[in-house]
Design a protein around this motif. Structure first.
Motif: not given
Length: 606
Positions: A240-245
């Motif tokens: 999620k740290a790569l694909l969101q935010g």
């Protein structure tokens, strides 16, 4: 304390200890002398308990240390991949994708981390204003070619099933090397110097190049704090740290904001990415009076099908009776008669590939199963098309009962990738081919914080789709661009088993675009048919055919071989065929691994 309470306390302590996973602490590899970017003979490496084969010594050593700490083959692959993204950024990284075969001691799983096309993409993505396909480099450089990166999400999902060490610990090696610095290798320097597009990106230019425009020299200590910062976020929060935010926002801004060639990637594409767990594509193969089970990756990879077809067709020819010859330098090489049969089998396989293979969520296999393309009867019929002289151009066959209304795709360039093979102390194994496609991908580097020099490169994987959506007759091609679709690949991670006992025998694969298929097939044939060890098979000269020309590795074949092939109708093209093979083979005492002398890889283990 009563005896009963003491027993309870001891039981709770033991239970807590048993539930605690092994811990991993990384120690950087001391500086090592590196070969020039070219050809250097390698001895091969024998190990007894476990082995790691990867394309850079720093990456190999990171995987070795994970295995030494009690990690699984999957744990080691995560550490290797994150280091490769730092020290071999031209080939793979967190901005790309991968295919991973994993053997857990009982069965083989196929983890698909292939990139996907954005929802806003369609079959006109690579057509110019005149309706004709764009020039390849015009399509590659910029945001247009960037697909949704999938390798991190795939590794995360596979780790939930096969990981032993904590996810966060597996990022230690890459983070430490990124912060403390690593020496630029000869190969990285050579590719930086040769690339005409990377320095056009200001973020990449600030990281890889000096003020003069020249790349930093071999041995220069390169630090990448922005990459370390992103890895810390992924270690703490997962994919999620790569694909969101904020990181996802930086990726989208880079892709959509390219001045000359913007892309269609959106935040929703990144947030919606899902890796897939597929069934491995396994087929039987008989060589030297022994039966094997070859397991490879199913579509959207074309590798397992093409390799299975080439080897299966060869078994229907006199190829098995043609031994290796000895060259003038004393090294073994295939005979011209064998090369003729191999090239013809390759043309037949690549003709089928061009028509039938695509993302299985969008394309139905002929006859309802990809195994129809590997059926012995079908391959025997295809082998009958091979004559004494080259057919030059092959036509696709009809492996299913009913013909499919699909066009035949035109050939176009394919590049890139890196390969990892690992066997752990439990005998579990993986074969993983990982990529950002062309060297340095789309030549777009993302630095989410904007602070310091560095970051990570984005893939140009969408150029693995057919640029022209229809063939000359107007029929749609299986590998045309469609929203959410995964482009066809040649990546060929392979695991080989003894059919009778089920024992794992080989893990192998290679980078090299469409020629991955030939590099991997060569190594398998050398080990299974000619009895070579992994290093000897890798060392064999490269060869192959994807279309009309018969390709031979430059300066590796004698003139009489070239002349024989030409006399038998082959259009011979001698060229640089830079494979990057890694392979591990089982021996009576453990394992013997090989790494390609054409690149910087090594094998390590205990």
């Amino acid at each position: 304390m009563s005896a009963r309470l003491s027993t309870v306390a001891l039981s709770l302590l033991l239970a807590a200890c048993a539930a605690t996973p092994p811990s991993f602490t990384y120690t950087p590899l001391p500086p090592q002398p590196e070969a020039a970017s070219g050809y250097q003979d390698k001895p091969g490496w024998a190990t007894r308990q476990y082995a790691v084969a990867a394309a850079n010594p720093l990456a190999t050593d990171a995987g070795r240390q994970v295995l030494a700490a009690g990690g699984s083959a999957l744990d080691a692959a995560i550490a290797v991949q994150m280091v490769l993204g730092l020290v071999e950024p031209q080939s793979s990284g967190i901005g790309g994708g991968a295919f991973l075969l994993y053997y857990d001691g009982k069965q083989v799983s196929a983890w698909d981390g292939r990139e996907t096309a954005p929802a806003a993409a369609d079959e006109t993505l690579f057509l110019g204003a005149d309706g004709k396909p764009m020039a390849f480099n015009d399509a590659v450089v910029g945001g247009r070619s960037v697909g949704v990166p999938g390798v991190v999400a795939m590794l995360e999902q596979a780790h939930r099933e096969q990981g032993k060490l904590p996810w966060r610990e597996l990022f230690q090696p890459a983070i430490r090397l990124a912060e403390q610095g690593f020496a630029i290798s000869p190969r990285l320097h050579t590719l930086l110097k040769a690339d005409a597009f990377l320095k056009q990106d200001p973020v990449a230019a600030a990281y890889f190049y000096q003020a003069s425009g020249e790349p930093y020299p071999v041995g220069h200590q390169l630090r990448n704090q922005p990459y370390a910062d992103v890895l810390r976020q992924i270690a703490a929060r997962g994919s999620k740290a790569l694909l969101q935010g904020t990181v996802a926002e930086a990726i989208v801004a880079k892709v959509q904001g390219h001045a000359a060639n913007p892309g269609k990637l959106a935040l929703a594409d990144l947030a919606g990415y899902r890796p897939k767990k597929r069934d491995a594509l396994c087929s039987d193969y008989r060589a030297a009076s022994r039966d094997y089970r070859l397991c490879g990756f199913p579509p959207p990879s074309s590798g397992a099908i093409a390799i299975g077809q080439i080897l299966g067709i060869l078994n229907q020819t006199p190829a098995a009776g043609l031994p290796l010859q000895q060259g003038a330098d004393g090294k073994p090489l295939p005979s011209p008669q064998w090369l003729h049969l191999y090239s013809e089998a390759s043309r037949l396989a690549f003709a089928d590939r061009a028509k039938y293979v695509g993302d299985p969520d969008f394309v139905s296999p002929p006859g309802g199963s990809w195994h129809t393309m590997l059926a012995p009867g079908y391959l025997a019929a295809r082998a009958k098309l091979i004559g004494d002289n080259s057919m030059k151009t092959a036509q696709p066959g009809q492996p299913g009962a009913m013909p499919l209304a699909l066009g035949i795709a035109a050939a176009q360039p394919e590049y890139g990738t890196s390969h990892i093979s690992i066997v752990d102390a439990d005998g579990h194994a993986l074969s993983m081919t990982t990529t950002i496609e062309a060297q340095f991908g789309a030549r777009q580097m993302v630095n989410p914080s904007g602070k310091g020099a560095g970051g990570f490169l984005l893939n140009n994987e969408l150029t693995d789709f057919n640029f022209a959506p229809n063939d000359a007759s107007g029929l749609p091609t299986a590998n045309r661009v469609q929203p959410g679709k995964r482009p066809r690949s040649s990546m060929s991670p392979t695991l080989v088993f003894d059919k009778a006992s089920g024992q794992l025998l080989i893990s192998g694969g290679s980078p090299g675009g469409a020629l991955i298929i030939h590099y991997t097939a060569k190594t398998l044939y050398g080990m299974l048919n000619w009895g070579l060890n992994a290093q000897q098979a890798i060392n064999l000269p490269n060869f192959g055919a994807t279309g009309a020309p018969t390709l031979l590795e430059e300066k590796r074949f004698p003139a009489d071989t070239v002349q024989w092939l030409q006399t038998h109708g082959h259009e011979v093209r001698e060229t640089d065929m830079t494979s990057g093979l890694q392979a591990i083979g089982r021996t009576a005492d453990g394992y013997f691994g090989g790494a390609d002398p054409r690149r910087e890889g090594v094998v390590m283990g205990e």
